[in-house]
Design a protein around this motif. Structure first.
Motif, PDB file in Angstrom:
ATOM      1  N   SER A 183      -3.997   2.303  -4.656  1.00 30.01           N
ATOM      2  CA  SER A 183      -3.086   1.681  -5.620  1.00 30.01           C
ATOM      3  C   SER A 183      -3.478   0.246  -5.962  1.00 30.01           C
ATOM      4  CB  SER A 183      -1.651   1.714  -5.078  1.00 30.01           C
ATOM      5  OG  SER A 183      -1.564   1.015  -3.857  1.00 30.01           O
ATOM      6  N   ASP A 184      -4.074  -0.488  -5.017  1.00 26.04           N
ATOM      7  CA  ASP A 184      -4.448  -1.887  -5.268  1.00 26.04           C
ATOM      8  C   ASP A 184      -5.864  -1.939  -5.838  1.00 26.04           C
ATOM      9  OD1 ASP A 184      -4.958  -4.642  -5.243  1.00 26.04           O
ATOM     10  OD2 ASP A 184      -3.743  -4.954  -3.453  1.00 26.04           O
ATOM     11  N   GLN A 202      12.597   0.732 -10.442  1.00 27.26           N
ATOM     12  CA  GLN A 202      12.217  -0.628 -10.825  1.00 27.26           C
ATOM     13  C   GLN A 202      12.983  -1.026 -12.079  1.00 27.26           C
ATOM     14  OE1 GLN A 202       9.966  -2.503  -8.986  1.00 27.26           O
ATOM     15  NE2 GLN A 202       9.981  -0.791  -7.538  1.00 27.26           N
ATOM     16  N   LYS A 255       3.134  -2.890  -2.520  1.00 27.94           N
ATOM     17  CA  LYS A 255       2.803  -1.514  -2.865  1.00 27.94           C
ATOM     18  C   LYS A 255       1.991  -0.868  -1.751  1.00 27.94           C
ATOM     19  CE  LYS A 255       0.701  -2.381  -6.691  1.00 27.94           C
ATOM     20  NZ  LYS A 255       0.015  -2.155  -7.970  1.00 27.94           N
ATOM     21  N   SER A 257       9.037   2.670  -1.096  1.00 29.63           N
ATOM     22  CA  SER A 257       8.189   1.907  -2.020  1.00 29.63           C
ATOM     23  C   SER A 257       7.189   2.853  -2.677  1.00 29.63           C
ATOM     24  CB  SER A 257       7.446   0.794  -1.282  1.00 29.63           C
ATOM     25  OG  SER A 257       8.347  -0.173  -0.799  1.00 29.63           O
ATOM     26  N   ASP A 280      -1.901   5.839  -3.846  1.00 28.85           N
ATOM     27  CA  ASP A 280      -1.117   6.020  -5.062  1.00 28.85           C
ATOM     28  C   ASP A 280      -0.170   7.209  -4.898  1.00 28.85           C
ATOM     29  OD1 ASP A 280      -0.122   6.077  -7.602  1.00 28.85           O
ATOM     30  OD2 ASP A 280      -1.914   6.899  -8.529  1.00 28.85           O
ATOM     31  N   ARG A 333      -7.659  -4.317  -6.638  1.00 29.92           N
ATOM     32  CA  ARG A 333      -8.487  -5.452  -6.208  1.00 29.92           C
ATOM     33  C   ARG A 333      -9.398  -5.091  -5.035  1.00 29.92           C
ATOM     34  NH1 ARG A 333      -3.689  -9.649  -5.267  1.00 29.92           N
ATOM     35  NH2 ARG A 333      -2.880  -7.734  -4.321  1.00 29.92           N
ATOM     36  N   PRO A 359       0.801  -7.859  -0.687  1.00 27.91           N
ATOM     37  CA  PRO A 359       1.240  -6.820  -1.631  1.00 27.91           C
ATOM     38  C   PRO A 359       2.210  -5.851  -0.973  1.00 27.91           C
ATOM     39  CG  PRO A 359      -1.019  -6.429  -0.914  1.00 27.91           C
ATOM     40  CD  PRO A 359      -0.635  -7.776  -0.389  1.00 27.91           C
ATOM     41  N   SER A 411       5.493  -0.605  -7.651  1.00 27.54           N
ATOM     42  CA  SER A 411       5.921  -1.943  -7.258  1.00 27.54           C
ATOM     43  C   SER A 411       4.791  -2.956  -7.396  1.00 27.54           C
ATOM     44  CB  SER A 411       6.416  -1.930  -5.810  1.00 27.54           C
ATOM     45  OG  SER A 411       6.722  -3.233  -5.383  1.00 27.54           O
ATOM     46  N   ASN A 412       5.090  -4.045  -8.089  1.00 22.14           N
ATOM     47  CA  ASN A 412       4.156  -5.168  -8.158  1.00 22.14           C
ATOM     48  C   ASN A 412       4.678  -6.365  -7.370  1.00 22.14           C
ATOM     49  OD1 ASN A 412       2.128  -4.029  -9.852  1.00 22.14           O
ATOM     50  ND2 ASN A 412       3.523  -4.233 -11.597  1.00 22.14           N
ATOM     51  N   LYS A 413       5.680  -6.115  -6.525  1.00 21.78           N
ATOM     52  CA  LYS A 413       6.260  -7.201  -5.743  1.00 21.78           C
ATOM     53  C   LYS A 413       5.296  -7.658  -4.661  1.00 21.78           C
ATOM     54  CE  LYS A 413      11.002  -5.496  -6.299  1.00 21.78           C
ATOM     55  NZ  LYS A 413      12.181  -4.981  -5.583  1.00 21.78           N
ATOM     56  N   GLU A 414       5.454  -8.903  -4.270  1.00 24.89           N
ATOM     57  CA  GLU A 414       4.683  -9.467  -3.166  1.00 24.89           C
ATOM     58  C   GLU A 414       5.647 -10.058  -2.146  1.00 24.89           C
ATOM     59  OE1 GLU A 414       0.446 -10.873  -5.066  1.00 24.89           O
ATOM     60  OE2 GLU A 414       2.152 -12.227  -5.300  1.00 24.89           O
TER      61      GLU A 414
END
Length: 539
Positions: free
Chosen positions: A253-254, A82, A324, A357, A328, A256, A322, A361-364
């Motif tokens: 990992s998420d 990253q 990711k 990945s 984890d 939320r 997401p 990664s915080n990509k969307e």
């Protein structure tokens, strides 16, 4: 001769000037900033390394210098890199070759005179930890190295989880802290360019639950769009414990997510149910009735709503998915599939390869889906409401569009057919979700009766609407084609119910039943898709 001598006299000053200027130009071209590296490495309890590199380029000259191209090498191909500002993603290229990786940085940046420029890179690196005995591991530590650039100095720090201890390491490594997990570091100077990445071999020990090597062999993420407000993610994962430790939970990992629904697995699983995520972790007992021990492998599928609600505007929904992975851990094979209803247009690819990945990664992934008249046909109703829908379809369609129906009876007819298809699909879906060991023939008979009522009421209402229609030849041809497809759908669904009935009564063996089930289910999906496309075209 006099003319030649005169020319030589005129050229001498020019030659002298060039001779004086040339060394200066070469010296300026060869001048490069000094490169200092600070590498912080954290060993994750799942066996991967989290790497943070701080690169400082020191310009000691009185003139500004352009940032040079720099290549760093790593002793593995399993890496997710990253890039941090001021670099952009396009300015760093990761290459994988054999069992090595390299990151090549090149950016149009200037280093001011007598000044420094600092760049930060982050990476997750795998396949550098392997068990050699019970709770004993060999760890290959990647040291800063470049094939084309001398590094003035490198400070390497490695941090271990609690209850993980360093047993043996090169003498350059010194203990810096032992609170909450030990921290060791080494200072290296004047690192010369080398084709092979520089490494240090460490020997560490751990307890049964403090460290293992979790490998996510594959993850397939399907984003199923059922309606503008109903988007569900289905993650299918294959995990293997390649370490000597034991896993009792999986770190998600998420952050939320508060729960997931277990759908299936390749080993005996508990009843399908909602599994809570507590403290950011998923209890493995909920998946496999126990721990994931050394050498064991498991495949399972879970589902959960899209964490961020879709935005809707101008008949288009925009999703932020997401990137990711679910667990984890670093994985090598990772695919994302967008599953939208027929009649909807997905703007962009529907299959993405997101291999390598990591949770870093915080990509969307932004996906836009444009829907037409057939969108409503994608709704799947709970079977508990099927009987109610069947009896209420005609009334609800009539009341909701009483005025419009008088002006647009064809649209009312299309809506009627779409709702009938939805109701029949709901029955087929409920049937597929039933556990065979609990299914009874009486349930099959109930489904058959519900389908019969849906089709009878739909047929009656359709006759009333069609009496109002004056159709052109093309629409007449489409309706005739719909009638043929609808009869094929009814026949296939009836054959599917008959197969269930024969299996439950002992007339059909399991192998033969599974083949019929696969064939008929596939045919139903294809027929439903074709019907929806036709109805969408008619509208």
């Amino acid at each position: 001769m006099k003319k030649l001598a005169k020319k030589i006299c005129l050229l001498m000053p020019l030659i002298l000037l060039c001779a004086l200027t040339l060394p200066l130009s070469v010296e300026a071209a060869e001048q490069q900033p000094l490169v200092y590296v600070k590498r912080d490495i954290i060993l994750n309890s799942y066996g991967y390394l989290l790497l943070n590199d701080t690169l400082t380029f020191v310009n000691a000259s009185p003139n500004p210098l352009r940032l040079p191209t720099l290549t760093l090498t790593y002793p593995t191909t399993t890496i997710d890199l990253q890039v941090q500002p001021p670099l952009s993603e396009d300015s760093v290229k990761v290459e994988r070759l054999g069992n090595l990786s390299s990151s090549r940085m090149g950016a149009n940046l200037m280093i001011a005179a007598s000044s420094n420029l600092t760049i930060t890179l982050r990476a997750v690196i795998g396949d550098l930890l392997k068990p050699i005995d019970e709770n004993m591991y060999e760890m290959i530590l990647p040291l800063p190295s470049s094939p084309d650039t001398q590094l003035a100095e490198a400070v390497v720090t490695v941090s271990f989880p609690t209850d993980v201890n360093l047993v043996n390491a090169p003498e350059e490594f010194k203990l810096r802290s032992s609170e909450g997990g030990s921290v060791w570091s080494a200072e290296l100077k004047n690192i010369q360019p080398t084709a092979e990445p520089r490494t240090a071999k460490l020997l560490i020990n751990a307890t049964d639950y403090s460290l293992t090597v979790l490998k996510v062999e594959r993850e397939e993420r399907v984003v199923k769009i059922t309606s503008p407000t109903d988007v569900t993610i289905f993650d299918t994962l294959t995990l293997v414990n390649e370490g000597s430790g034991t896993l009792s939970y999986l770190k998600v990992s998420d952050k939320r997510l508060s729960s997931v629904t277990l759908l299936r697995g390749d080993i005996p699983l508990r009843d399908q149910k909602v599994i809570p995520i507590i403290g950011g972790s998923l209890d493995l007992y909920s998946l496999i009735k126990g721990d994931l021990k050394a050498g064991e492998r498991i495949t399972f599928t879970i589902s959960y709503p899209l964490p961020e609600r879709a935005t809707i505007a101008d008949n288009t929904i925009t999703l932020k998915i997401p990137q990711k992975p679910l667990i984890d851990a670093l994985l090598t094979k990772y695919y994302l599939i967008i599953d939208a209803p027929k009649g909807c247009k997905v703007e962009g690819p529907t299959l993405l390869d997101l291999s390598y990945s990591s949770p870093l990664s915080n990509k969307e992934i932004n996906v836009s889906v444009r829907f037409g008249a057939a969108w409503a046909s994608a709704y799947a109703f709970p079977v508990a409401t099927v009987i109610f829908l069947a009896s209420f379809i005609a009334l609800s369609a009539y009341v909701a569009s009483r005025k419009e129906a008088k002006e647009h009876p064809l649209l009312e007819l299309i809506k009627l057919y779409e709702n009938a298809l939805n109701s029949q699909e709901a029955i087929a879906d409920e049937l597929a979700a039933e556990r065979l060991e609990r299914l009874q023939i009486q349930k099959i008979d109930l489904f058959a009766q519900q389908i019969k009522e849906i089709r009878a009421k739909t047929s009656l209402k359709a006759s009333q609407i069609r009496s109002k229609l004056t159709l052109d030849p093309k629409t007449e041809e489409m309706l005739s084609e719909f009638t043929s497809l609808d009869k094929a759908y009814e026949r296939t669904l009836t054959e599917l119910l008959a197969a269930y009935r024969n299996y439950l009564s002992g007339k059909l063996k399991r192998e033969a039943f599974q083949k019929v089930l696969t064939d008929k289910s596939s045919s139903l999906r294809k027929l439903a898709s074709t019907i929806r496309e036709l109805l969408d075209e008619m509208s």
